[in-house]
Structure formats: C-alpha cells, structure tokens
Design a protein around this motif. Structure first.
Motif, short mmCIF file in Angstrom:
data_model
loop_
_atom_site.label_atom_id
_atom_site.label_comp_id
_atom_site.label_asym_id
_atom_site.label_seq_id
_atom_site.Cartn_x
_atom_site.Cartn_y
_atom_site.Cartn_z
N GLU A 33 -14.28 -22.84 -0.70
CA GLU A 33 -15.65 -22.57 -0.73
C GLU A 33 -16.76 -22.56 0.48
N ALA A 34 -16.91 -23.87 1.09
CA ALA A 34 -17.30 -24.22 2.08
C ALA A 34 -17.60 -23.18 3.04
N MET A 35 -16.38 -21.93 3.37
CA MET A 35 -16.25 -21.24 4.06
C MET A 35 -17.51 -19.86 3.10
N LEU A 36 -16.68 -19.97 1.84
CA LEU A 36 -18.47 -18.62 1.20
C LEU A 36 -19.58 -19.36 1.21
N GLU A 37 -20.20 -21.19 1.60
CA GLU A 37 -21.54 -21.14 1.65
C GLU A 37 -21.76 -21.43 3.02
N LYS A 42 -19.32 -29.06 6.32
CA LYS A 42 -18.17 -29.26 5.02
C LYS A 42 -16.89 -29.36 5.59
N LYS A 43 -16.64 -27.44 5.78
CA LYS A 43 -15.67 -26.99 6.14
C LYS A 43 -14.44 -28.34 7.33
N ASN A 44 -15.27 -28.89 8.24
CA ASN A 44 -15.02 -29.48 9.43
C ASN A 44 -14.33 -30.74 8.26
N GLU A 45 -14.88 -31.31 7.47
CA GLU A 45 -14.98 -32.05 6.85
C GLU A 45 -13.11 -31.70 6.23
N CYS A 46 -13.14 -30.79 5.28
CA CYS A 46 -12.33 -29.86 5.05
C CYS A 46 -10.86 -30.33 5.93
N LYS A 47 -11.34 -29.41 6.81
CA LYS A 47 -10.00 -28.97 8.03
C LYS A 47 -9.35 -31.04 7.92
N GLN A 48 -10.27 -32.03 8.10
CA GLN A 48 -9.80 -33.22 9.00
C GLN A 48 -9.13 -34.02 8.29
N ARG A 49 -9.19 -33.47 7.02
CA ARG A 49 -8.71 -34.41 5.60
C ARG A 49 -7.03 -32.94 5.31
N LEU A 50 -7.14 -32.27 5.30
CA LEU A 50 -6.18 -31.56 5.21
C LEU A 50 -5.16 -31.72 6.53
N GLU A 51 -5.42 -32.12 7.68
CA GLU A 51 -4.51 -32.21 8.89
C GLU A 51 -4.13 -34.12 8.14
#
Length: 62
Positions: A33-37, A42-51
């Motif tokens: 969703e962050a990529m679409l927006e 938001k993308k960086n936050e998601c990437k950190q949580r995924l890591e």
C-alpha cells in the motif's frame, strides 16, 4: 521433567513462528500500500519492521 519443558518450549516456539508469518504477511500488505501511495516514510517503517520479524524468524528456526 526436561522432556516436558522442552516439548512445551517447542510448541510455544512453533506458535510464535506461525504468528510471525502472519505479521510478515500483514507488513508486506502494508508495504505494498505504501508503495502504491509512494509514501517513503511508511515504506521505510515497514521495511524496518520486516527486518526485525525476519531476524526473529531466523532465531526461532535454528
């Protein structure tokens, strides 16, 4: 007694792995969703949580 405790730890670890996989799926959907927006923050936050989730999955799988 040790066998009981080890069995309990194993079952608890397996449940946590299942929960982690669900969390990863959710984070991937959020990242999409962050990529679409085109929301870089938001993308960086998601990437950190995924890591963090990835590291925990690796730790539990060993």
């Amino acid at each position: 007694m040790k066998k009981v405790v080890n069995g309990w730890k194993r079952a608890d670890g397996e449940r946590r792995i299942t929960a982690l996989k669900l969390e990863v799926d959710y984070e991937l959907a959020t990242l999409y969703e962050a990529m679409l927006e085109n929301d870089e923050e938001k993308k960086n936050e998601c990437k950190q949580r995924l890591e963090k989730l990835r590291q925990e999955l690796i730790r539990l799988s060993i």
